[in-house]
Design a protein around this motif. Structure first.
Motif, PDB file in Angstrom:
ATOM      1  N   LYS A   5      -8.375  25.222  15.886  1.00 24.60           N
ATOM      2  CA  LYS A   5      -9.059  25.781  17.170  1.00 24.60           C
ATOM      3  C   LYS A   5      -8.975  24.934  18.232  1.00 24.60           C
ATOM      4  CE  LYS A   5     -11.835  28.783  14.258  1.00 24.60           C
ATOM      5  NZ  LYS A   5     -13.214  29.153  13.720  1.00 24.60           N
ATOM      6  N   ALA A   6      -9.664  23.605  17.887  1.00 26.67           N
ATOM      7  CA  ALA A   6      -9.670  22.682  18.894  1.00 26.67           C
ATOM      8  C   ALA A   6      -8.230  22.425  19.662  1.00 26.67           C
ATOM      9  CB  ALA A   6     -10.319  21.297  18.442  1.00 26.67           C
ATOM     10  N   TRP A   7      -7.071  22.335  18.978  1.00 26.18           N
ATOM     11  CA  TRP A   7      -5.819  22.055  19.404  1.00 26.18           C
ATOM     12  C   TRP A   7      -5.490  23.312  20.278  1.00 26.18           C
ATOM     13  CZ3 TRP A   7      -1.298  24.806  19.232  1.00 26.18           C
ATOM     14  CH2 TRP A   7      -0.156  24.164  19.725  1.00 26.18           C
ATOM     15  N   PRO A  30       4.231  37.139  18.922  1.00 30.16           N
ATOM     16  CA  PRO A  30       4.840  36.116  18.198  1.00 30.16           C
ATOM     17  C   PRO A  30       4.320  34.861  18.320  1.00 30.16           C
ATOM     18  CG  PRO A  30       6.639  37.739  19.377  1.00 30.16           C
ATOM     19  CD  PRO A  30       5.127  37.926  19.792  1.00 30.16           C
ATOM     20  N   LEU A  31       3.385  34.502  19.327  1.00 24.64           N
ATOM     21  CA  LEU A  31       2.945  33.266  19.361  1.00 24.64           C
ATOM     22  C   LEU A  31       1.946  33.156  18.406  1.00 24.64           C
ATOM     23  CD1 LEU A  31       1.925  33.528  23.437  1.00 24.64           C
ATOM     24  CD2 LEU A  31       3.886  32.057  22.338  1.00 24.64           C
ATOM     25  N   ALA A  32       1.482  33.885  17.852  1.00 22.42           N
ATOM     26  CA  ALA A  32       0.468  33.804  16.703  1.00 22.42           C
ATOM     27  C   ALA A  32       1.348  33.116  15.261  1.00 22.42           C
ATOM     28  CB  ALA A  32       0.015  35.033  16.198  1.00 22.42           C
ATOM     29  N   ASN A  33       2.658  33.219  15.675  1.00 19.23           N
ATOM     30  CA  ASN A  33       3.405  32.514  14.545  1.00 19.23           C
ATOM     31  C   ASN A  33       3.591  30.841  14.392  1.00 19.23           C
ATOM     32  OD1 ASN A  33       3.664  34.929  12.958  1.00 19.23           O
ATOM     33  ND2 ASN A  33       5.343  35.170  14.325  1.00 19.23           N
ATOM     34  N   PRO A  35       2.915  27.190  14.032  1.00 16.05           N
ATOM     35  CA  PRO A  35       1.913  26.760  13.166  1.00 16.05           C
ATOM     36  C   PRO A  35       0.405  26.060  13.431  1.00 16.05           C
ATOM     37  CG  PRO A  35       3.863  25.413  13.601  1.00 16.05           C
ATOM     38  CD  PRO A  35       3.956  26.537  14.479  1.00 16.05           C
ATOM     39  N   ARG A  36       0.224  25.859  14.818  1.00 16.66           N
ATOM     40  CA  ARG A  36      -0.945  25.243  15.254  1.00 16.66           C
ATOM     41  C   ARG A  36      -1.858  26.318  16.010  1.00 16.66           C
ATOM     42  NH1 ARG A  36      -1.598  19.232  16.290  1.00 16.66           N
ATOM     43  NH2 ARG A  36      -3.906  20.234  15.453  1.00 16.66           N
ATOM     44  N   VAL A  37      -1.474  27.200  16.475  1.00 11.03           N
ATOM     45  CA  VAL A  37      -2.127  28.407  17.167  1.00 11.03           C
ATOM     46  C   VAL A  37      -3.025  28.956  16.126  1.00 11.03           C
ATOM     47  CG1 VAL A  37      -1.937  30.244  18.380  1.00 11.03           C
ATOM     48  CG2 VAL A  37      -0.528  28.714  18.949  1.00 11.03           C
ATOM     49  N   MET A  38      -4.318  28.890  16.756  1.00  8.69           N
ATOM     50  CA  MET A  38      -5.424  29.343  15.725  1.00  8.69           C
ATOM     51  C   MET A  38      -6.229  30.735  16.836  1.00  8.69           C
ATOM     52  SD  MET A  38      -6.995  29.674  12.828  1.00  8.69           S
ATOM     53  CE  MET A  38      -5.911  28.396  12.112  1.00  8.69           C
ATOM     54  N   PRO A  39      -5.650  31.643  16.703  1.00  7.33           N
ATOM     55  CA  PRO A  39      -6.291  32.809  17.448  1.00  7.33           C
ATOM     56  C   PRO A  39      -7.652  33.276  16.950  1.00  7.33           C
ATOM     57  CG  PRO A  39      -4.566  33.706  16.323  1.00  7.33           C
ATOM     58  CD  PRO A  39      -4.587  32.381  15.954  1.00  7.33           C
ATOM     59  N   VAL A  40      -8.656  32.382  16.472  1.00 14.61           N
ATOM     60  CA  VAL A  40      -9.703  32.937  15.910  1.00 14.61           C
ATOM     61  C   VAL A  40     -10.909  32.247  16.573  1.00 14.61           C
ATOM     62  CG1 VAL A  40     -11.295  32.859  13.780  1.00 14.61           C
ATOM     63  CG2 VAL A  40      -8.794  33.285  13.543  1.00 14.61           C
TER      64      VAL A  40
END
Length: 83
Positions: A5-7, A30-33, A35-40
């Motif tokens: 989330k911080a990243w 597709p950006l949600a795929n 590996p570091r993106v945390m869209p929460v």
């Protein structure tokens, strides 16, 4: 989760609550795929002098609770918080 989330917040300069809306759109889903993106909710950029210098990530509650705690932590530290 908190680290990602911080990243996410630091890398893109956007709250992860906003990222949740971004990846809900078909063109950007597709950006949600990544590996570091945390869209929460719970990731908020750290801004100093109008520049993103890092991010804070909180995890353990509901998305809104995590977001609110991250904002409260930045405000308590005297840092800028975009609203």
């Amino acid at each position: 989760m908190a680290i990602n989330k911080a990243w996410t917040a630091a890398s893109f300069g956007l709250d992860t609550m906003i990222w949740n809306q971004v990846v809900a759109q078909p063109a950007t889903a597709p950006l949600a795929n990544h590996p570091r993106v945390m869209p929460v909710g719970g990731g908020v950029p750290i801004v100093v002098g109008g520049r993103v210098v890092g991010g804070i990530g909180i995890s353990g509650g509901a998305a809104q609770q995590d977001h609110d705690m991250a904002v409260a932590a930045l405000e308590a530290a005297g840092l800028e918080v975009s609203k």
